[in-house]
Design a protein around this motif. Sequence first.
Motif, PDB file in Angstrom:
ATOM      1  N   ILE A 175       0.727  -1.082   0.022  1.00 48.46           N
ATOM      2  CA  ILE A 175      -0.019   0.112   0.011  1.00 48.46           C
ATOM      3  C   ILE A 175       0.915   1.254  -0.126  1.00 48.46           C
ATOM      4  O   ILE A 175       0.682   2.353  -0.752  1.00 48.46           O
ATOM      5  N   GLY A 176       1.923   1.255   0.793  1.00 48.92           N
ATOM      6  CA  GLY A 176       2.890   2.428   0.774  1.00 48.92           C
ATOM      7  C   GLY A 176       3.406   2.486  -0.743  1.00 48.92           C
ATOM      8  O   GLY A 176       3.789   3.477  -1.097  1.00 48.92           O
ATOM      9  N   ASP A 177       3.850   1.271  -1.324  1.00 48.69           N
ATOM     10  CA  ASP A 177       4.273   1.472  -2.628  1.00 48.69           C
ATOM     11  C   ASP A 177       3.584   2.101  -3.580  1.00 48.69           C
ATOM     12  O   ASP A 177       3.970   3.032  -4.440  1.00 48.69           O
ATOM     13  N   ILE A 178       2.049   2.128  -3.276  1.00 47.33           N
ATOM     14  CA  ILE A 178       1.332   2.817  -4.378  1.00 47.33           C
ATOM     15  C   ILE A 178       1.570   4.413  -4.414  1.00 47.33           C
ATOM     16  O   ILE A 178       1.290   4.893  -5.430  1.00 47.33           O
ATOM     17  N   PHE A 179       1.882   5.011  -3.070  1.00 43.47           N
ATOM     18  CA  PHE A 179       2.081   6.335  -2.910  1.00 43.47           C
ATOM     19  C   PHE A 179       3.308   6.800  -2.791  1.00 43.47           C
ATOM     20  O   PHE A 179       3.619   7.878  -2.223  1.00 43.47           O
ATOM     21  N   SER A 180       4.494   5.823  -3.262  1.00 41.11           N
ATOM     22  CA  SER A 180       5.780   5.915  -2.670  1.00 41.11           C
ATOM     23  C   SER A 180       6.065   6.373  -1.155  1.00 41.11           C
ATOM     24  O   SER A 180       6.868   7.457  -1.118  1.00 41.11           O
ATOM     25  N   LYS A 181       5.314   5.764  -0.257  1.00 45.69           N
ATOM     26  CA  LYS A 181       5.416   6.116   1.179  1.00 45.69           C
ATOM     27  C   LYS A 181       5.766   4.408   1.799  1.00 45.69           C
ATOM     28  O   LYS A 181       5.123   4.373   2.884  1.00 45.69           O
ATOM     29  N   SER A 182       6.493   3.735   1.195  1.00 44.97           N
ATOM     30  CA  SER A 182       6.645   2.363   1.791  1.00 44.97           C
ATOM     31  C   SER A 182       7.325   2.484   3.061  1.00 44.97           C
ATOM     32  O   SER A 182       7.130   1.794   3.975  1.00 44.97           O
ATOM     33  N   GLN A 183       8.420   3.532   3.271  1.00 46.04           N
ATOM     34  CA  GLN A 183       8.963   3.843   4.577  1.00 46.04           C
ATOM     35  C   GLN A 183       8.085   4.096   5.766  1.00 46.04           C
ATOM     36  O   GLN A 183       8.347   3.537   6.760  1.00 46.04           O
ATOM     37  N   LYS A 184       7.233   4.964   5.343  1.00 40.95           N
ATOM     38  CA  LYS A 184       6.182   5.320   6.448  1.00 40.95           C
ATOM     39  C   LYS A 184       5.380   4.104   6.761  1.00 40.95           C
ATOM     40  O   LYS A 184       4.928   4.033   7.843  1.00 40.95           O
ATOM     41  N   ALA A 185       4.947   3.210   5.793  1.00 38.11           N
ATOM     42  CA  ALA A 185       4.155   2.239   6.040  1.00 38.11           C
ATOM     43  C   ALA A 185       4.939   1.478   6.754  1.00 38.11           C
ATOM     44  O   ALA A 185       4.404   0.512   7.651  1.00 38.11           O
TER      45      ALA A 185
END
Length: 379
Positions: A175-185
């Motif tokens: 889900i983070g990858d979809i928004f380029s927020k994988s580290q936060k996820a």
Amino acid sequence: MRFIIFFIFLASYAFGISVTDMRGKSVEIPQNLTKIATISDGFVEGVLTHLGEIDKVSAISSWSFKRDYKYIIKGKDKERQYAGLNTMKALHPWLNDLPCFNSPQGNIINYETLITSKPELIILRVGDCTVGGADKAALEKTLSILEATKIPLVVLYSPTYTKDLATMKDEMRIIGDIFSKSQKALALYDYITSIEKMVQDRVKNVVNKPNILYLGLSLALKKNGASAITYGLDTPESWVLENIVNAKNAFRQSGGSRVMLSAEQIYSLNPDVILLPTYNGYHPAFEIYESEGYSNLNQLKAIKEQRVYSLPWTPMNCSRRLEYPLEILIIAKAAYPQLFKDINIGEFALEFYKKLYNVDDDGAKMLRKTQLIDWTQQF
């Protein structure tokens, strides 16, 4: 004709990001998403809330985002009323106004409603109530139809499907990858699992493990000669009991998550602690202590010793969501009250909600109330 027009619209859409889902399939999705359809009972929406992307949801499949749940439990000489919400509906009341492409029973996808809502992406969580995954042929058919719409489809596998809580890490990362927020996820996953580790560290040296029994209550079951359902050894619920809380599932057989038990079987299991999960409604400890319908169980040791605990309200309770560490804490303290006497779960819950959903004190108290765990302020 409108379907053809929609497919032409999709064909002309500029794709920009590639995400590998839990099937191992690379899915091309548009950049700058504005319209997402979710097939999830709250987990996907919870992660989107944490990432600040929940406003992209434009169509839903879970009726638990639309319902206000209210229950009246009758005791011997009094009754009590309880009201709860899916935490996502509590946080985002506007979800109620979105098109819902599912039956009210939660098990049949309305593909026409889904297509008409014109999503740019579908996120499907297998193992939630809408698409359970136990029937492999039915799952493949569902995936095939969704693929035929040509709408990009990202598939997640929940712990109910994988039988492994650790796969939630992959769900969050994707889900983070979809928004380029994988580290936060992934940081969110680390926080959640830090609570698991805290519990595991406290209970790891326990020798005398209590027998704990999940009891999903339903007076309707009595028509079939049963008093409740429980969870077998092959379920995430049992895994939590035995591998995180270091207790013993009193029910020592496999068989999945809907094993019916008669009163005689419950007495033979002789649980030290009884847990009341969300099952066919909300069930407070008051119900099993006071309801005439369960008076045949009042000689159980756990009931006589007042060791019955209600778990957080989780409508459409098919798989774990972000709030599951609160459930683990309640179970751990129920099993080993002395090891967790320094933790007030009601106060812990407030800080937990703040970190999950970026809410203030009032928002956290609202969520604690909506999950029907205000009683943990004295626990």
